[in-house]
Design a protein around this motif. Structure first.
Motif, short mmCIF file in Angstrom:
data_model
loop_
_atom_site.label_atom_id
_atom_site.label_comp_id
_atom_site.label_asym_id
_atom_site.label_seq_id
_atom_site.Cartn_x
_atom_site.Cartn_y
_atom_site.Cartn_z
N ALA A 68 0.85 -1.19 0.00
CA ALA A 68 0.00 0.00 0.00
C ALA A 68 0.88 1.24 0.00
N PRO A 69 1.45 1.57 -1.17
CA PRO A 69 2.48 2.61 -1.22
C PRO A 69 2.00 3.99 -0.79
N TYR A 70 0.72 4.29 -0.93
CA TYR A 70 0.28 5.65 -0.63
C TYR A 70 -0.19 5.84 0.81
N ALA A 71 -0.07 4.79 1.61
CA ALA A 71 -0.50 4.89 3.00
C ALA A 71 0.37 5.86 3.80
N VAL A 72 1.55 6.21 3.27
CA VAL A 72 2.42 7.13 4.02
C VAL A 72 1.94 8.57 3.88
N VAL A 73 1.01 8.83 2.96
CA VAL A 73 0.61 10.22 2.71
C VAL A 73 -0.14 10.85 3.89
N PRO A 74 -1.24 10.23 4.40
CA PRO A 74 -2.03 10.96 5.43
C PRO A 74 -1.27 11.36 6.70
N PRO A 75 -0.53 10.44 7.37
CA PRO A 75 0.15 10.89 8.60
C PRO A 75 1.19 11.98 8.33
N GLY A 76 1.91 11.83 7.21
CA GLY A 76 2.94 12.81 6.87
C GLY A 76 2.34 14.17 6.59
N LEU A 77 1.20 14.15 5.91
CA LEU A 77 0.53 15.41 5.58
C LEU A 77 0.06 16.11 6.85
N ALA A 78 -0.52 15.33 7.77
CA ALA A 78 -0.97 15.90 9.04
C ALA A 78 0.19 16.57 9.76
N MET A 79 1.33 15.89 9.75
CA MET A 79 2.51 16.41 10.43
C MET A 79 3.00 17.68 9.77
N THR A 80 3.10 17.64 8.43
CA THR A 80 3.61 18.81 7.71
C THR A 80 2.74 20.03 7.94
N LEU A 81 1.41 19.85 7.87
CA LEU A 81 0.51 20.99 8.04
C LEU A 81 0.63 21.58 9.45
N THR A 82 0.76 20.70 10.44
CA THR A 82 0.87 21.19 11.81
C THR A 82 2.17 21.94 12.03
N ILE A 83 3.28 21.36 11.55
CA ILE A 83 4.57 22.03 11.71
C ILE A 83 4.56 23.37 10.96
N LEU A 84 3.98 23.35 9.75
CA LEU A 84 3.89 24.57 8.95
C LEU A 84 3.13 25.65 9.72
N SER A 85 2.05 25.24 10.38
CA SER A 85 1.24 26.21 11.12
C SER A 85 2.03 26.82 12.28
N PHE A 86 2.72 25.98 13.03
CA PHE A 86 3.53 26.49 14.13
C PHE A 86 4.60 27.46 13.62
N ASN A 87 5.28 27.07 12.54
CA ASN A 87 6.33 27.92 11.99
C ASN A 87 5.77 29.24 11.49
N THR A 88 4.64 29.16 10.77
CA THR A 88 4.06 30.38 10.20
C THR A 88 3.62 31.33 11.30
N LEU A 89 3.03 30.76 12.33
CA LEU A 89 2.58 31.58 13.45
C LEU A 89 3.78 32.25 14.13
N GLY A 90 4.84 31.49 14.34
CA GLY A 90 6.05 32.04 14.96
C GLY A 90 6.65 33.15 14.11
N ASP A 91 6.74 32.91 12.80
CA ASP A 91 7.28 33.92 11.90
C ASP A 91 6.43 35.18 11.91
N ALA A 92 5.10 34.98 11.87
CA ALA A 92 4.19 36.13 11.82
C ALA A 92 4.31 36.95 13.10
N LEU A 93 4.41 36.25 14.22
CA LEU A 93 4.54 36.93 15.51
C LEU A 93 5.82 37.76 15.52
N ARG A 94 6.88 37.18 15.01
CA ARG A 94 8.15 37.90 14.95
C ARG A 94 8.02 39.15 14.08
N ASP A 95 7.36 38.98 12.91
CA ASP A 95 7.16 40.12 12.02
C ASP A 95 6.42 41.23 12.72
#
Lengths: 315, 312
Positions: free
Chosen positions: B277-304
């Protein structure tokens, strides 16, 4: 860079390695409870625990333990693995080439992609800038091991372009080596390239706003020459800095990338050692990576003066 | 958004926080206290990327909180007749190698994704902030010793250091998060120390000292509120990094232990069946990426927001 500063930087690096070696050498003592029985395992007999204690040198006074460990380590002797009984240095020597290959290739990929995209974004601004910016944020947020899995899914399983797993030494088969390290290096390098792109973009934007660029333009300097002579040199410093800062991230990231691609490297060795609580191996591993990070950052420091002569006089 | 976050080419990563990290012209002294500018929050609301990230994180927190109500299935219920199924009406993201519903597992693992970094960051704050306050106000020998210790820990790659600590404490999610908190504490120490030093030179600190304000009270009432800006930026970025570190350790089998799941251990399970099931790696990785992206974006925006405010 003046020689006095050089000596100071070198001294600082040696001090950091020395302090790290103390932490590393004595880490066994930080194990909660009795270290020897924890390391020997739950079902160990009293004799086994005693022999583990002796092998770890825990029956000596603490400063004797450090001194003998450190002098051995300086000679490249990190003792023997508690599990395989092989000399640790031999194990390291066996797996180091794979890890270094991937890490170096990842750095090259990161610099090529990062500097190109970041430079374009900084010069052109507009749409290129926005797309690169978005891509960089995404690249930084994507865990490199997930990128590795996606690369395997697309390029190895779906299109069969690259081998899925394993590693081929460069000395045996250069083409096979390149074939095997491409995907792992790409997985590891993409995230770092995003960081490099950000730095390059920031550096280029800063430099382009400087009066000397306007002067050079006014003198009629052609674009290529302008870029090569003024922009590259001045924008290089933040980029080189980020490379130095990222080396630690690379050496951490490669641990998991090796697991994803089933490569027997330094990281695989370390993970196995952590699960087995094989302290001599872990100690050698932590000290080695620290020395690599400190050495690279020293080189980065030294490169500032070479890249940009103004730094020399400022100091 | 994020590229503009560092106009002077300032690194936006938690890894590079420190004396050199806060970039040319972007040192901690450029930050301003949050409390004195209530408009910071309003400005953050004007930043589209920050609003989207914040909304995503709030949704994630709600989903994690009410996971048993929202998740369509029991996350640990096995169905060995239906393993590694693709998406269907019943299992929107398919099933895993034991026939468990992937969507339900992702929702439940959201708890780990938020709680684990919170624990790690708390450990980092408890270790790093008081030490930074102390070093920043007293200077002197203890400051130098703490600084050297921080330098040393910072020169060991974070994940390598975390591995070493897990080797000492033994595997498990709590130990892994303790390890990550310890690893990141020198970064919080440096940010706190730098910000404290610049705040300590302000007139109001001298003034309160001269009217007999005790040092602990001075730190608590005057210094801490005034360095909260850079600290919050750092904490937001650190949340993302802790999540990544948790996922990494869980992926290696050294973090979360079965039967619990985190996105990292789900990736590990999914990847083991990559040929089936090669595409089973997509959902958990996507959840992780979006969450990390949100934390980073929020931190960057706060700094700005904080630095832009200062420039005016």
């Amino acid at each position: 860079m003046s020689s006095r500063l050089l000596v100071r930087r070198l001294g600082g690096s040696v001090l950091v390695v020395f302090l790290a070696s103390i932490l590393v050498a004595l880490m066994v003592h930080l194990v909660p409870g009795d270290a020897a029985s924890a390391v020997a395992g739950e079902n160990a007999s009293p004799e086994q625990i005693q022999s583990t204690r002796e092998r770890l040198g825990l029956d000596e006074p603490i400063w004797v333990q450090y001194f003998s460990w450190a002098t051995d380590a300086l000679r490249g002797d990190f003792g023997q693995s508690l599990i395989t009984n092989r000399p640790v240095i031999e194990m390291v020597r066996q797996v180091l080439p794979a890890t270094l290959s991937i890490t170096l290739a990842a750095s090259v990929i990161a610099v090529v992609i990062g500097v190109t995209l970041g430079g374009l974004a900084g010069l052109r601004r507009g749409v290129t800038d926005r797309v690169t910016s978005l891509g960089a944020s995404l690249g930084i947020a994507m865990p490199s091991f997930w990128v590795g899995m996606l690369l395997v899914t697309f390029f190895a399983l779906e299109f069969d372009l690259f081998p899925v797993l394993d590693y081929t030494p460069l000395t045996e088969d250069p083409v096979g080596w390149l074939h095997h390290i491409t995907l792992p290096a790409l997985a590891l390098g993409l995230g770092m390239s995003a960081e490099v792109a950000r730095q390059t973009r920031g550096g280029v934007v800063d430099v382009m706003a400087q009066p000397y660029i306007r002067t050079a333009r006014a003198k009629g300097a052609p674009g290529g020459r302008l870029f090569a002579r003024h922009v590259v040199r001045n924008a290089a410093i933040p980029v080189v800095t980020v490379l130095g800062l990222q080396i630690g991230r690379l050496l951490g990231g490669v641990i998991i990338i090796e697991q994803v691609f089933a490569i027997n490297g330094l990281g695989t060795m370390a993970v196995r050692a952590v699960a087995d609580r094989d302290f001599p191996v872990i100690q050698a591993y932590v000290l080695l990576t620290t020395v690599i990070v400190v050495a690279i950052n020293l080189l980065v420091d030294l490169s500032y003066g070479w890249i940009n002569p103004r730094v020399r006089s400022e100091e | 958004m994020s590229l503009e976050a560092s106009p002077s080419g300032g690194p936006a990563v938690v890894d590079v926080v420190g004396d050199e990290a806060t970039t040319p012209g972007g040192g901690p002294d450029e930050f301003v206290p949050l409390r004195t500018h209530r408009s910071v929050f309003r400005r953050l609301l004007g930043n589209r990327a920050a609003v989207v990230s914040g909304a995503f994180l709030i949704l994630l927190a709600l989903a994690a909180l009410f996971a048993p109500l929202i998740a369509p299935h029991d996350p640990n219920k096995q169905d060995l007749l239906n393993v590694l199924q693709g998406p269907s009406g019943d299992a929107l993201l398919g099933t895993d190698n034991k026939g468990r519903d992937v969507l339900s597992r992702i929702i439940h693992a959201g708890r780990v994704a938020l709680m684990a970094p919170l624990l790690a960051v708390s450990v980092g704050v408890v270790l790093g902030v008081p030490a930074g306050l102390f070093a920043g106000t007293t200077r002197g020998r203890i400051d130098r010793i703490l600084g050297r210790l921080a330098d040393t820990i910072l020169s060991i790659p974070p994940l390598v250091m975390a591995l070493a600590i897990v080797a000492i404490l033994g595997p498990g999610l709590t130990n892994a998060m303790l390890a990550i908190g310890i690893v990141y504490s020198p970064r919080l120490f440096r940010v706190t120390r730098g910000a404290t030093m610049s705040v300590s030179e302000e007139l109001y600190v001298d003034a309160s000292r001269s009217v007999g304000c005790s040092t602990p009270r001075l730190l608590w009432a005057h210094v801490l509120p005034n360095i909260s800006g850079p600290l919050l930026v750092q904490i937001s970025l650190m949340m993302g990094f802790s999540l990544l570190a948790e996922a990494s350790l869980s992926f290696l089998g050294l973090g979360i232990q079965i039967p619990d799941a985190s996105w990292g251990s789900m990736l590990r399970d999914a990847y083991q069946d990559k040929f089936k099931a090669p595409y089973a790696v997509v959902p958990p990785g996507l959840a992780m990426t979006l969450t990390i992206l949100s934390f980073n974006t929020l931190g960057d925006a706060l700094r700005d927001v904080i630095t832009a405010r200062r420039r005016e």
